[in-house]
Design a protein around this motif. Structure first.
Motif, short mmCIF file in Angstrom:
data_model
loop_
_atom_site.label_atom_id
_atom_site.label_comp_id
_atom_site.label_asym_id
_atom_site.label_seq_id
_atom_site.Cartn_x
_atom_site.Cartn_y
_atom_site.Cartn_z
N GLY A 153 0.70 -1.39 0.06
CA GLY A 153 -0.03 0.05 0.06
C GLY A 153 0.76 1.11 0.08
O GLY A 153 0.66 2.27 -0.55
N PHE A 210 1.99 3.07 -3.16
CA PHE A 210 1.28 4.02 -3.94
C PHE A 210 1.66 5.64 -3.73
O PHE A 210 1.87 6.50 -4.45
N VAL A 211 1.87 5.65 -2.22
CA VAL A 211 2.66 6.93 -1.49
C VAL A 211 3.83 7.39 -2.21
O VAL A 211 4.07 8.47 -2.53
N TYR A 243 -7.17 2.22 6.30
CA TYR A 243 -5.97 2.05 5.38
C TYR A 243 -6.38 1.94 3.86
O TYR A 243 -5.72 2.85 2.83
N TRP A 264 -5.39 4.47 1.00
CA TRP A 264 -4.43 4.24 -0.25
C TRP A 264 -5.28 4.58 -1.62
O TRP A 264 -4.48 5.24 -2.41
#
Length: 454
Positions: A68, A71-72, A199, A203
């Motif tokens: 996840g 993506f950040v 979460y 995301w």
């Protein structure tokens, strides 16, 4: 401006703040990855659990959290990438994907060996929907990592690969969240399910920001191509001016993501160093070498075409080391672009600190900007050293490759007090870094721009 804030501080303050920012963001990353493990806190104890089962669950949750965070890492948040440099963050993204995939595969393998009944039937006609979703997600994650590592070998067209990569990763992650919530191992408490729901929402929100919000902002700030000129070495320089907005403030050495002949929503953007002087915010120049599918079309761009620019990015530049006694630029090929921006900026500022440039090319007729560099050497205290691999018969300059002996011949005895900027092909960068280390140059004074991080 957010992207240039670090460049405005005093040298010691900037270095100290950068270190604190780096520790802060590393701490946030570790928290994001480990927080889901709180789902392992004891709740209602179910029969059949033991160390292997618990460990497999921990691997699954940790792997999901790491995937996840991917993506950040690619969302290009300027404050988060500034302490490290976006090229380093992208490299971290690449290797973290391998680690995360290995952890998730280990989660599946442990369950397959230790608790095969928990996995249920493989046939999707008999299996529960959330277990099938998990298997599909795992297969997609494997496909994503393998195709990314093999992209250049398999000659995947970059724009197509990037769009497919984004679509598959979004689908894979959504399926993985479905699997996790459906399996509900260790998620008996409502707060635990809520944790993962938050979460997942976060995301997916990052994906929405990257795919919708940021392109929408760019769409309101178009640029126009006002000039395009060919340079030596299969290089074209695009000159862009803002279309009804204030332009761009950047630091010399930074880079931009450029979109041409497509909407900002189309995910057809490419990173290029800004080659123009940072003393001008009313226009920017991007010097682009024909090296691939997109870059080979730049020469066909015409004046008046619309462009979209997402910038500035990067922590490679003289303004981060304003206290230096002098600067040394070690460049190869189109690695000249960020160095040219720094030289043009220093000339506009009438900076008279000593400068050296080692510029490696294959042949003399491929040396881009060689006349301008000679002109800059007339207004700056610049010692220009060309290194050619295939020099003409009457060539009296340096030949071959960059070496430790080459630096020793041209750099002063005070070389350990200078600041070095290296940009070029990866083998050249590695050789230059090793040579400078042998000459006693501290590692913290050598700043390298990674050439192939996309």
């Amino acid at each position: 401006m957010d992207g240039t804030e670090p460049y405005r501080r005093e040298p010691r303050q900037a270095a100290s703040q950068t270190a604190r920012d780096a520790l802060l963001w590393l701490g946030i990353y570790l928290l994001a990855v480990t927080a889901p493990l709180f789902a392992l806190l004891p709740g209602a104890v179910l029969p059949g659990r033991g160390f292997v089962w618990d460990f497999a669950m921990a691997l699954g949750y940790a792997g999901m959290a790491m995937l996840g965070v991917q993506f950040v890492l690619t969302a290009r948040f300027k404050r988060a990438t500034a302490p490290f440099g976006i090229d380093i963050v992208y490299y971290f993204h690449r290797y973290l994907a391998l680690a995360a995939l290995g952890i998730v595969l280990a989660h599946y393998a442990l369950l397959r060996v230790h608790s095969p009944l928990a996995l249920g039937p493989v046939d999707p006609r008999e299996a529960t929907a959330h277990m099938t979703a998990g298997r599909i997600a795992l297969g997609l994650f494997v496909l994503l990592v393998v195709s990314s590592l093999a992209r250049r070998v398999l000659r995947f067209e970059y724009d197509l690969w990037r769009r497919v990569h984004a679509a598959l990763s979004t689908v894979a992650f959504a399926l993985a969240i479905w699997h996790l919530l459906g399996a509900a191992n260790y998620l008996e408490g409502g707060w635990k399910q809520g944790l993962w729901a938050v979460y997942g929402a976060f995301w997916l929100g990052v994906i929405g920001y990257v795919r919708l919000v940021r392109p929408g902002r760019l769409a309101r700030r178009p640029w126009r191509v006002v000039d395009i000129r060919p340079e030596r070495g299969q290089v074209h320089t695009l000159t862009l001016e803002p279309d009804d907005h204030e332009g761009l403030k950047f630091a010399p050495g930074q880079f931009a993501w450029l979109t041409l002949r497509a909407s900002p929503y189309a995910m057809r953007e490419h990173p290029f160093s800004i080659a123009s002087s940072a003393e001008r915010s009313d226009r920017i120049e991007l010097s682009i070498k024909s090296l691939g599918d997109f870059t080979s079309t730049v020469g066909t761009v015409r004046k008046g075409e619309v462009a979209w620019v997402d910038a500035p990015y990067g922590t490679f530049g003289v303004d981060l080391r304003p206290e230096a006694e002098g600067y040394v630029f070690i460049v190869g090929g189109i690695g000249i672009a960020p160095a040219l921006s720094m030289l043009r900026t220093l000339a506009d500022r009438a900076d008279q600190r000593p400068l050296w440039m080692f510029y490696g090319n294959r042949a003399w007729d491929r040396v881009a900007f060689r006349e301008e560099l000679e002109r800059l050497a007339q207004v700056l205290p610049l010692r220009l050293v060309h290194i050619l691999q295939e020099p003409p018969a009457d060539w009296e300059g340096e030949r071959g490759l960059i070496t430790e002996e080459l630096f020793e011949r041209h750099l002063p005895a005070t070389r350990a007090r200078l600041e070095y900027f290296v940009c070029g092909p990866t083998p050249m960068t590695h050789v230059a870094e090793i040579a400078l280390a042998h000459l006693g140059v501290p590692a913290e004074r050598v700043h390298s721009e990674i050439f192939d991080w996309v």
